[in-house]
Design a protein around this motif. Sequence first.
Motif, short mmCIF file in Angstrom:
data_model
loop_
_atom_site.label_atom_id
_atom_site.label_comp_id
_atom_site.label_asym_id
_atom_site.label_seq_id
_atom_site.Cartn_x
_atom_site.Cartn_y
_atom_site.Cartn_z
N GLU A 255 0.85 -1.19 0.00
CA GLU A 255 0.00 0.00 0.00
C GLU A 255 0.88 1.23 0.00
O GLU A 255 1.68 1.45 0.91
CB GLU A 255 -0.93 0.02 1.21
N LYS A 256 0.76 2.03 -1.04
CA LYS A 256 1.52 3.27 -1.17
C LYS A 256 0.63 4.28 -1.88
O LYS A 256 -0.16 3.93 -2.75
CB LYS A 256 2.80 3.04 -2.01
N GLU A 257 0.77 5.53 -1.50
CA GLU A 257 0.08 6.63 -2.18
C GLU A 257 -1.43 6.38 -2.25
O GLU A 257 -2.10 6.74 -3.20
CB GLU A 257 0.65 6.81 -3.59
N GLY A 258 -1.96 5.74 -1.19
CA GLY A 258 -3.39 5.51 -1.14
C GLY A 258 -3.89 4.39 -2.03
O GLY A 258 -5.09 4.18 -2.16
N MET A 259 -2.99 3.64 -2.65
CA MET A 259 -3.38 2.55 -3.54
C MET A 259 -2.80 1.24 -3.02
O MET A 259 -1.61 1.13 -2.77
CB MET A 259 -2.87 2.81 -4.97
N PHE A 289 0.23 4.03 -12.35
CA PHE A 289 -1.19 4.12 -12.01
C PHE A 289 -1.42 4.84 -10.69
O PHE A 289 -0.52 4.94 -9.85
CB PHE A 289 -1.81 2.72 -11.93
N ALA A 290 -2.63 5.33 -10.53
CA ALA A 290 -3.05 5.97 -9.29
C ALA A 290 -4.54 5.66 -9.08
O ALA A 290 -5.22 5.21 -10.01
CB ALA A 290 -2.83 7.48 -9.33
N THR A 291 -5.00 5.90 -7.87
CA THR A 291 -6.41 5.67 -7.58
C THR A 291 -7.05 6.91 -6.99
O THR A 291 -6.37 7.79 -6.45
CB THR A 291 -6.59 4.53 -6.56
N LYS A 292 -8.34 6.98 -7.12
CA LYS A 292 -9.15 8.02 -6.47
C LYS A 292 -10.24 7.32 -5.70
O LYS A 292 -11.06 6.60 -6.27
CB LYS A 292 -9.76 8.95 -7.52
N GLN A 293 -10.24 7.47 -4.39
CA GLN A 293 -11.26 6.83 -3.57
C GLN A 293 -12.54 7.65 -3.59
O GLN A 293 -12.52 8.87 -3.38
CB GLN A 293 -10.78 6.65 -2.13
N SER A 321 -14.53 -0.50 0.39
CA SER A 321 -14.17 0.81 -0.14
C SER A 321 -14.38 0.82 -1.65
O SER A 321 -14.31 -0.21 -2.31
CB SER A 321 -12.71 1.16 0.20
N VAL A 322 -14.65 1.99 -2.19
CA VAL A 322 -14.95 2.15 -3.61
C VAL A 322 -13.97 3.15 -4.22
O VAL A 322 -13.86 4.28 -3.75
CB VAL A 322 -16.40 2.64 -3.84
N SER A 323 -13.24 2.71 -5.24
CA SER A 323 -12.23 3.56 -5.87
C SER A 323 -12.31 3.44 -7.38
O SER A 323 -12.97 2.54 -7.92
CB SER A 323 -10.82 3.16 -5.41
N VAL A 324 -11.62 4.35 -8.05
CA VAL A 324 -11.39 4.23 -9.48
C VAL A 324 -9.88 4.25 -9.72
O VAL A 324 -9.14 4.86 -8.95
CB VAL A 324 -12.07 5.35 -10.29
N VAL A 325 -9.45 3.57 -10.75
CA VAL A 325 -8.03 3.49 -11.11
C VAL A 325 -7.82 4.19 -12.44
O VAL A 325 -8.63 4.03 -13.36
CB VAL A 325 -7.57 2.03 -11.23
#
Length: 396
Positions: A255-259, A289-293, A321-325
Amino acid sequence: MKRYILSILAIIALVMSTSFLSVTAKETKKDDKNNQESKVNLADNSKSAILLERDTGKILFKKNANEQLPPASMTKIMTMLLVMEALEDGKISLDEKVRVSEYAASMGGSQIFLEPGEEMTVNDLLKGVAVASGNDASVALAERIAGSEEAFVQMMNQKVKELGLENTNFVNPTGLPAKNHYSTAYDMAVMAKELLKHKQITNYTSIYEDYLRKGTEDEFWLVNTNKLVKFYDGVDGLKTGYTNEAKYCLTATAEKEGMRTIAVVMGAETTKQRNSDVTKMLDYAYSQFATKQLFEKAQPVTKLNLMKADKDDVDIVTGDSVSVVFSKGDKLDGIETKVSVNQNIELPLKAFDVVGKLEVIKNGEILSETKLVIKEDVNTASLFQLFKRSMDQMVR
């Protein structure tokens, strides 16, 4: 019972614009079955591999991800999952002492050297499985939960079916070599995804070294078989594996950078090659890649109002939890989220019963689905409650 469906369309303004893809575990599975492998060159040393983002299940990389192979001690991911579920259900407790059978103590391979008749807490046995990959500890827990190793294996395979996995069959809870004992990189990733819903598991899998029976003449030094826990920033689990047939395997999570990501490799020739493949996969995930929760786990999204319920305005919350990548450098547009509550809900309800779903939508396409659950028990209202409620409505 009053029939209704509640739909909320919320446009979430995200700063960036266009192109990303997020999929559910079910859709991920469908995507993974097509013949085209990922174009990026990773996991050269492994027979099969997969890399995915945990919240959405989005596959970031795959290689022969549905090839049936012996999983060795990665089997213990399912063993730990059933242990965590038993803890959550109150069937066992961490401070409970388990008496070790002669059979459990006889397990070969990786072990914490349990003695027949010895008593050890569930907490320490779980530590022995997660850190030292103890086969004896795995069987001791299996026998405590199910009554026998055979009954526990039935539970393992039942859970495999519940998760919709088609390429896994377990014969034991340890991963010791056995005929017809197999899994795939994809299936192991889904099991890891499920295990990580129990967030406390990483309190065990992230331990690099510890002791059992500390301060006694039988003190035992635990050292994590997953060296990336110490040498890769963000890695806090999950499980290694090795047999002569399986070669070197690893299901890792970081787990890094919220992902949070899950990386699985199977069939590497050496530990160095195994760790190298996983390291490159994780480097790729966090560089590209990054995610947005959008929602946290157990975040309220709407209310349940049933005329015949004993409670008013009970929170309906996200089951996960619900996120987008999205790819770094790409831009995110507006996202729609649709909340739907089942039309025919029967009382009583228990806390965490599924009552609906939350869909993440882009351009009319459903990108992900998350179960919605009830936050607390809801029973049928008494006659007095129904009478009072009816009178209140008349007054209005």
